[in-house]
Design a protein around this motif. Structure first.
Motif, PDB file in Angstrom:
ATOM      1  N   SER A 148       0.841  -1.200   0.000  1.00 58.86           N
ATOM      2  CA  SER A 148       0.000   0.000   0.000  1.00 58.86           C
ATOM      3  C   SER A 148       0.873   1.245   0.000  1.00 58.86           C
ATOM      4  O   SER A 148       2.046   1.215   0.393  1.00 58.86           O
ATOM      5  CB  SER A 148      -0.923   0.017   1.218  1.00 58.86           C
ATOM      6  N   ASN A 171      -5.719   3.945   1.924  1.00 57.90           N
ATOM      7  CA  ASN A 171      -6.238   2.674   1.433  1.00 57.90           C
ATOM      8  C   ASN A 171      -5.839   2.375  -0.008  1.00 57.90           C
ATOM      9  O   ASN A 171      -6.330   1.405  -0.592  1.00 57.90           O
ATOM     10  CB  ASN A 171      -7.765   2.661   1.549  1.00 57.90           C
ATOM     11  N   ASP A 203      -9.032  -5.792   5.115  1.00 58.97           N
ATOM     12  CA  ASP A 203      -8.723  -4.580   5.875  1.00 58.97           C
ATOM     13  C   ASP A 203      -9.948  -4.011   6.584  1.00 58.97           C
ATOM     14  O   ASP A 203      -9.826  -3.064   7.361  1.00 58.97           O
ATOM     15  CB  ASP A 203      -8.056  -3.519   4.993  1.00 58.97           C
ATOM     16  N   GLU A 207      -8.692  -2.040   9.795  1.00 59.33           N
ATOM     17  CA  GLU A 207      -8.976  -0.610   9.836  1.00 59.33           C
ATOM     18  C   GLU A 207      -9.772  -0.222  11.079  1.00 59.33           C
ATOM     19  O   GLU A 207      -9.761   0.937  11.491  1.00 59.33           O
ATOM     20  CB  GLU A 207      -9.756  -0.193   8.583  1.00 59.33           C
ATOM     21  N   ASP A 243     -16.355  -0.964   6.546  1.00 59.17           N
ATOM     22  CA  ASP A 243     -16.068  -1.733   5.335  1.00 59.17           C
ATOM     23  C   ASP A 243     -16.540  -3.167   5.539  1.00 59.17           C
ATOM     24  O   ASP A 243     -16.859  -3.589   6.655  1.00 59.17           O
ATOM     25  CB  ASP A 243     -14.552  -1.697   5.055  1.00 59.17           C
TER      26      ASP A 243
END
Length: 281
Positions: A148, A171, A203, A207, A243
């Motif tokens: 990332s 992200n 994630d 996160e 998410d």
């Protein structure tokens, strides 16, 4: 050649769309008979991310199993590193081609993390920011490093961990299947022990839940892997669930052919107390 897993496995797969998204773009799957587990996260903001993730999981489970079974039947050498890398590169081409030839699939891509337990070793292949952790004797260790933008800045010493969490582009992944061009999967292998717990996740978990909380959830739940997986999902959703969140929890319960012995609660507490009292380093 590599042999099937030497361990008996307790495992659980769990996924949830989260609190804010109507569609779950994660995909998970397993071939526990050969110690193979795959998790993908269709990239948010891309068309048909859920299609890319589902394609990758289905294909990798099928092709890797076929590669292994073919080599076993022929008594041929088997290189997990080469096979995993080749199949992920191949899948990158398949997803990219599908995206290029259909407006409905344009731009679709997915992260991926694969865990393959062969013999006494764990083979891990990944591209993107889906992760694999190993929990051993009270210690949680990430065995993957995010591909990332924020991780690259961290590695270069340009931002702190706290600053990285606040980056607008935190992200943005730098490797993924189908994201365009060639992909270079990262493949590594690690020794395994009875009692190790492996946790693959998207994630959507990391996160919302930090590593200390993840370690606590696994410690409080094992050897019940179903409870551990559900606890992790619940924690991500309780923290906001921004998410999709998916986890695969695998516990090496014992050697094949041997009845696994489960530690008592008192033994687990004693182990943690001993770890806490031990000097670091």
């Amino acid at each position: 050649m590599a042999t099937p897993t030497n361990f008996t496995l307790d495992y659980a797969l769990a996924s949830h769309p989260g609190q804010l998204r109507p569609l779950n773009e994660d995909a998970i799957g397993a071939r526990p008979d050969i110690g193979l587990f795959v998790l993908c996260d269709g990239l948010g903001g891309y068309n048909a991310g859920e299609i890319a993730a589902t394609m990758a999981v289905s294909s990798l489970l099928s092709t890797l199993a076929a590669d292994y079974e073919q080599a076993s039947a022929a008594g041929a050498p088997f290189d997990p590193r080469q096979v995993m890398s080749e199949r992920m590169i191949e899948m990158n081409g398949v997803i990219s081609s599908a995206a290029a030839n259909s407006a409905a699939f344009e731009g679709m891509a997915t992260t991926i993390v694969v865990a393959w337990i062969l013999g006494d070793r764990l083979w891990v292949a990944h591209a993107g920011d889906s992760r694999l952790y190993r929990f051993r004797e009270g210690v949680l260790e990430a065995l993957t490093r995010d591909h990332s933008f924020s991780q690259e800045l961290l590695d270069a010493g340009m931002v702190t961990e706290e600053e990285a969490k606040l980056l607008p582009s935190k992200n943005l992944v730098t490797r993924a299947l189908g994201a365009g061009g060639e992909v270079e999967p990262e493949v590594n292998d690690y020794p395994l022990r009875i009692g190790d717990v492996l946790m693959l996740c998207s994630d959507g978990l990391t996160e919302m839940v930090d590593d200390v909380q993840i370690a606590g959830a696994i410690f409080a739940s094992v050897p019940d892997v179903q409870r551990a997986a559900q606890r992790l999902l619940d924690m991500a959703n309780a923290a906001g669930g921004r998410d999709n969140v998916s986890v695969i929890v695998v516990r090496l319960a014992g050697r094949k052919g041997l009845e696994p012995r489960r530690a008592s609660a008192a033994e687990v507490r004693s182990s943690v107390a001993s770890k806490a009292a031990s000097p670091s380093g």
